[in-house]
Design a protein around this motif. Structure first.
Motif, PDB file in Angstrom:
ATOM      1  N   LEU A   1       0.362  -2.940   6.444  1.00  0.00           N
ATOM      2  CA  LEU A   1       0.293  -1.830   6.472  1.00  0.00           C
ATOM      3  C   LEU A   1      -0.612  -1.211   7.769  1.00  0.00           C
ATOM      4  CD1 LEU A   1      -3.308  -0.846   6.949  1.00  0.00           C
ATOM      5  CD2 LEU A   1      -3.445  -1.511   4.966  1.00  0.00           C
ATOM      6  N   LEU A   2       0.335   0.837   8.192  1.00  0.00           N
ATOM      7  CA  LEU A   2       0.467   1.120   9.483  1.00  0.00           C
ATOM      8  C   LEU A   2      -0.666   2.272   9.096  1.00  0.00           C
ATOM      9  CD1 LEU A   2       1.121   0.701  12.515  1.00  0.00           C
ATOM     10  CD2 LEU A   2       3.940   2.171  11.608  1.00  0.00           C
ATOM     11  N   LEU A   3      -1.839   2.177  10.475  1.00  0.00           N
ATOM     12  CA  LEU A   3      -2.047   3.663  11.066  1.00  0.00           C
ATOM     13  C   LEU A   3      -2.150   4.815  11.530  1.00  0.00           C
ATOM     14  CD1 LEU A   3      -4.498   5.757   9.746  1.00  0.00           C
ATOM     15  CD2 LEU A   3      -6.272   4.327  11.556  1.00  0.00           C
ATOM     16  N   LEU A   4      -1.547   5.848  11.193  1.00  0.00           N
ATOM     17  CA  LEU A   4      -0.621   6.412  12.876  1.00  0.00           C
ATOM     18  C   LEU A   4      -1.979   7.613  12.212  1.00  0.00           C
ATOM     19  CD1 LEU A   4       3.242   6.568  12.173  1.00  0.00           C
ATOM     20  CD2 LEU A   4       1.765   5.077  13.515  1.00  0.00           C
ATOM     21  N   LYS A   5      -1.986   8.487  13.412  1.00  0.00           N
ATOM     22  CA  LYS A   5      -2.874   9.254  13.956  1.00  0.00           C
ATOM     23  C   LYS A   5      -1.916  10.628  14.565  1.00  0.00           C
ATOM     24  CE  LYS A   5      -7.013   6.598  13.460  1.00  0.00           C
ATOM     25  NZ  LYS A   5      -8.093   6.747  14.050  1.00  0.00           N
TER      26      LYS A   5
ATOM     27  N   ASN B   1       1.229  -1.307   0.351  1.00  0.00           N
ATOM     28  CA  ASN B   1      -0.280   0.191   0.435  1.00  0.00           C
ATOM     29  C   ASN B   1       0.391   1.592   0.116  1.00  0.00           C
ATOM     30  OD1 ASN B   1       0.642  -0.898   2.808  1.00  0.00           O
ATOM     31  ND2 ASN B   1      -0.372   1.448   3.346  1.00  0.00           N
ATOM     32  N   TYR B   2       0.101   2.566  -0.840  1.00  0.00           N
ATOM     33  CA  TYR B   2       0.947   3.760  -0.572  1.00  0.00           C
ATOM     34  C   TYR B   2      -0.121   5.059   0.091  1.00  0.00           C
ATOM     35  CZ  TYR B   2       3.409   7.710  -2.106  1.00  0.00           C
ATOM     36  OH  TYR B   2       4.767   8.660  -2.008  1.00  0.00           O
ATOM     37  N   PRO B   3       0.330   5.601   0.816  1.00  0.00           N
ATOM     38  CA  PRO B   3       1.175   5.443   1.701  1.00  0.00           C
ATOM     39  C   PRO B   3       1.220   4.908   2.229  1.00  0.00           C
ATOM     40  CG  PRO B   3       0.408   7.581   1.800  1.00  0.00           C
ATOM     41  CD  PRO B   3      -0.329   6.556   1.089  1.00  0.00           C
ATOM     42  N   ASN B   4       2.346   4.632   3.247  1.00  0.00           N
ATOM     43  CA  ASN B   4       2.420   3.618   4.093  1.00  0.00           C
ATOM     44  C   ASN B   4       4.193   3.880   4.911  1.00  0.00           C
ATOM     45  OD1 ASN B   4       2.306   1.465   5.586  1.00  0.00           O
ATOM     46  ND2 ASN B   4       2.984   0.030   5.102  1.00  0.00           N
ATOM     47  N   PRO B   5       3.408   4.545   6.251  1.00  0.00           N
ATOM     48  CA  PRO B   5       2.208   4.622   7.468  1.00  0.00           C
ATOM     49  C   PRO B   5       1.389   5.361   6.900  1.00  0.00           C
ATOM     50  CG  PRO B   5       4.444   5.044   8.491  1.00  0.00           C
ATOM     51  CD  PRO B   5       4.966   4.466   7.144  1.00  0.00           C
ATOM     52  N   PHE B   6       0.106   5.739   6.899  1.00  0.00           N
ATOM     53  CA  PHE B   6      -0.345   6.730   6.047  1.00  0.00           C
ATOM     54  C   PHE B   6      -1.645   7.361   7.446  1.00  0.00           C
ATOM     55  CE2 PHE B   6      -3.421   3.041   6.583  1.00  0.00           C
ATOM     56  CZ  PHE B   6      -4.148   3.112   6.779  1.00  0.00           C
ATOM     57  N   ASN B   7      -2.148   8.170   7.146  1.00  0.00           N
ATOM     58  CA  ASN B   7      -4.126   9.053   7.569  1.00  0.00           C
ATOM     59  C   ASN B   7      -3.823  10.320   6.802  1.00  0.00           C
ATOM     60  OD1 ASN B   7      -4.739  10.103   8.540  1.00  0.00           O
ATOM     61  ND2 ASN B   7      -3.445  10.800  10.609  1.00  0.00           N
ATOM     62  N   PRO B   8      -5.045   9.943   6.409  1.00  0.00           N
ATOM     63  CA  PRO B   8      -6.304   9.312   6.820  1.00  0.00           C
ATOM     64  C   PRO B   8      -6.509   8.166   6.179  1.00  0.00           C
ATOM     65  CG  PRO B   8      -7.184  11.684   5.322  1.00  0.00           C
ATOM     66  CD  PRO B   8      -5.520  10.961   5.791  1.00  0.00           C
ATOM     67  N   SER B   9      -6.035   7.725   4.568  1.00  0.00           N
ATOM     68  CA  SER B   9      -6.514   7.092   3.200  1.00  0.00           C
ATOM     69  C   SER B   9      -4.573   6.767   3.101  1.00  0.00           C
ATOM     70  CB  SER B   9      -7.398   7.805   2.672  1.00  0.00           C
ATOM     71  OG  SER B   9      -6.605   8.842   2.023  1.00  0.00           O
ATOM     72  N   THR B  10      -4.928   5.339   2.986  1.00  0.00           N
ATOM     73  CA  THR B  10      -4.274   4.526   1.600  1.00  0.00           C
ATOM     74  C   THR B  10      -4.670   4.114   0.399  1.00  0.00           C
ATOM     75  OG1 THR B  10      -2.207   3.287   1.981  1.00  0.00           O
ATOM     76  CG2 THR B  10      -4.383   2.387   3.047  1.00  0.00           C
ATOM     77  N   ARG B  11      -3.800   3.930  -0.707  1.00  0.00           N
ATOM     78  CA  ARG B  11      -4.067   2.793  -1.665  1.00  0.00           C
ATOM     79  C   ARG B  11      -3.521   1.786  -1.525  1.00  0.00           C
ATOM     80  NH1 ARG B  11      -4.754   6.310  -6.391  1.00  0.00           N
ATOM     81  NH2 ARG B  11      -3.215   4.992  -7.840  1.00  0.00           N
ATOM     82  N   ILE B  12      -4.310   0.575  -2.508  1.00  0.00           N
ATOM     83  CA  ILE B  12      -3.596  -0.750  -2.310  1.00  0.00           C
ATOM     84  C   ILE B  12      -3.426  -1.365  -3.873  1.00  0.00           C
ATOM     85  CG2 ILE B  12      -4.024  -2.868  -1.913  1.00  0.00           C
ATOM     86  CD1 ILE B  12      -5.296  -2.211   1.018  1.00  0.00           C
TER      87      ILE B  12
END
Length: 89
Positions: A85-89, A5-16
């Motif tokens: 994938l990593l979600l960071l807030k 996925n990109y971007p990774n880490p991401f916030n608020p969305s990512t593309r696979i």
């Protein structure tokens, strides 16, 4: 093929992104670290080609998920691949 996925880490969305060489039924699902289904990103038949799905960080009920590590799994016919994938807030 299943891409990272990109971007990774991401916030608020990512593309696979994924690529299919032949027509096949596809299942793209996202899981938390304990293996619980978070959301189904796509499920159904697809023609050969390249595809991109965007995940907005929400579960099947439309609620924002917490920061952390998640896994996405593509099943397409006999092919199966899982990436994290990593979600960071």
């Amino acid at each position: 093929a299943l891409d990272q996925n990109y971007p990774n880490p991401f916030n608020p969305s990512t593309r696979i992104a994924y690529t299919l060489p032949v027509a096949v039924v596809v299942s793209l699902k996202l899981y938390n670290v304990i293996g619980q289904l978070v959301t189904t990103l796509f499920e159904g038949p697809e023609s050969p080609g390249q595809y991109v799905v965007t995940w907005n960080g929400k579960d099947n009920r439309g609620k924002q998920v917490t920061s952390g590590l998640y896994f996405y799994r593509l099943q397409a016919g006999n092919f199966s691949a899982t990436k994290k994938l990593l979600l960071l807030k």
